[in-house]
Design an enzyme around this catalytic site. Sequence first.
Site, PDB file in Angstrom:
ATOM      1  N   HIS A 181       0.808  -1.229   0.000  1.00 37.39           N
ATOM      2  CA  HIS A 181       0.000   0.000   0.000  1.00 37.39           C
ATOM      3  C   HIS A 181       0.845   1.284   0.000  1.00 37.39           C
ATOM      4  O   HIS A 181       0.570   2.231   0.742  1.00 37.39           O
ATOM      5  CB  HIS A 181      -0.959   0.006   1.187  1.00 37.39           C
ATOM      6  CG  HIS A 181      -2.012  -1.083   1.136  1.00 37.39           C
ATOM      7  ND1 HIS A 181      -2.531  -1.574  -0.035  1.00 37.39           N
ATOM      8  CD2 HIS A 181      -2.630  -1.782   2.143  1.00 37.39           C
ATOM      9  CE1 HIS A 181      -3.430  -2.507   0.237  1.00 37.39           C
ATOM     10  NE2 HIS A 181      -3.511  -2.670   1.538  1.00 37.39           N
TER      11      HIS A 181
ATOM     12  N   HIS B  59      -9.697   1.806   0.790  1.00 37.66           N
ATOM     13  CA  HIS B  59      -9.574   0.684   1.722  1.00 37.66           C
ATOM     14  C   HIS B  59     -10.651   0.703   2.807  1.00 37.66           C
ATOM     15  O   HIS B  59     -10.360   0.508   3.990  1.00 37.66           O
ATOM     16  CB  HIS B  59      -8.172   0.703   2.336  1.00 37.66           C
ATOM     17  CG  HIS B  59      -7.635  -0.642   2.682  1.00 37.66           C
ATOM     18  ND1 HIS B  59      -8.153  -1.417   3.695  1.00 37.66           N
ATOM     19  CD2 HIS B  59      -6.630  -1.367   2.141  1.00 37.66           C
ATOM     20  CE1 HIS B  59      -7.463  -2.538   3.765  1.00 37.66           C
ATOM     21  NE2 HIS B  59      -6.542  -2.542   2.830  1.00 37.66           N
TER      22      HIS B  59
ATOM     23  N   GLU C 136     -11.514  -3.978  -2.773  1.00 40.53           N
ATOM     24  CA  GLU C 136     -10.668  -2.911  -3.309  1.00 40.53           C
ATOM     25  C   GLU C 136     -10.545  -3.055  -4.829  1.00 40.53           C
ATOM     26  O   GLU C 136      -9.953  -4.009  -5.307  1.00 40.53           O
ATOM     27  CB  GLU C 136      -9.280  -2.981  -2.666  1.00 40.53           C
ATOM     28  CG  GLU C 136      -9.310  -2.908  -1.152  1.00 40.53           C
ATOM     29  CD  GLU C 136      -8.081  -3.565  -0.518  1.00 40.53           C
ATOM     30  OE1 GLU C 136      -6.984  -3.058  -0.719  1.00 40.53           O
ATOM     31  OE2 GLU C 136      -8.237  -4.591   0.160  1.00 40.53           O
TER      32      GLU C 136
END
Length: 382
Positions: free
Chosen positions: A136, A210, A348
């Site tokens: 991420h 997220h 996602e």
Amino acid sequence: MELSRRTVVAGAAAAGLTAATIGSAQAAARGRKPTKELFGTLADGTKVHRWSLENGGTRLKVLSYGGIVQSLEIPDRHGRYANVSLGFAALDDYVAKSPYFGASIGRYGNRIAGGRFTLDGKSYQLSVNDGVNSLHGGAKGFDKQVWDVEPFTNGSHVGLHLHYTSVDGEMGYPGTLRVKVTYTLSRHGEWRIDYEATTGKATVVNLTSHVYWNLAGEGSGTIEGHEVAIAASRYTPTDSGLIPTGELAEVAGTPFDFRRAKPVGRDIRAGHPQQVTAKGYDHNWVLDKGVTAKPEPVATLRDPRSGRTLKIATDQPGLQFYSGNFLDGTLVGTSGHAYRQGDGLCLETQHFPDSPNKPSFPSTVLRPGQTYRTSTIHSFGA
Ligand code: BGC
């Protein structure tokens, strides 16, 4: 099903609410200019604001820190509102220990193997924050940056433009990336995300959101009874570090088959080696539609108890379905309840994990002069 004003009023009546409450529910269903309040102050003195917006029966609260969705409230079949997005009540918790609750993720959503990739013959070493891999965006991804937020109303839509500039070399990524994320609530209460980015040098980009969903309300327990459907015949199996092996495996005959809606819990204990590695579902589904010019429906989520539903449409080729496997009861959420394993799930929309090292996956390269543009739409119903 779209939530109309009629649904709100009928729902309110069914829930035995007074005429005055119904009046305010009607007003709430109309768009209003977003408002802001102070949410907290970072250690370096930077003030973090929380923006509130509402339209078509959906109420959204967004932080300037991380572009975080701190709360998302929608009504159930009786018109009763709940916050269906996991989060924290205080800024300090987001800074200290958030597993990306509600955050805007970048520069690269999910994992890049060894935190390394080569582009145009040059190798780049990224910030590594998940064992040997980069997750991420690295140790200080977009989820931990302060964004400039600009509210707007546009006809019957209300929303926020969030701007962030990630400088050349930040977290190891090449090229200064100028990012604009737009959150829009439509008059039907849909939450739309539009991502835009340009770069000064060739780079890789994969932006996503997220949110951990629990349509029964955050803090209310497990999502194992939620029904999930994903329009994907294949998924990307991973190694022990959750890096795709490169194979596109058929879901048919496996617990990964969500082509017809089924409860998350139905096959989660099937003991498939891929589930054992991930402690549940934590995989990228290869959406049958592929990359599309416009968002197309790809997934639905439904909580049979409250009746709340979520439909997701995207132009992206992949969907990471993460069943909240790493929640372990140590985080206390917005309403004061501890989150245990499976108390929220993420859907996602994205490009596939580790694409920069997988030439066979759809490309995530962005070059100077090009504009990265992708959109995802969340539609709610009850
Ligand atoms: C990943 C998980 C990770 C989680 C972080 C998800 O997007 O797929 O592996 O643990 O984010 O909270």
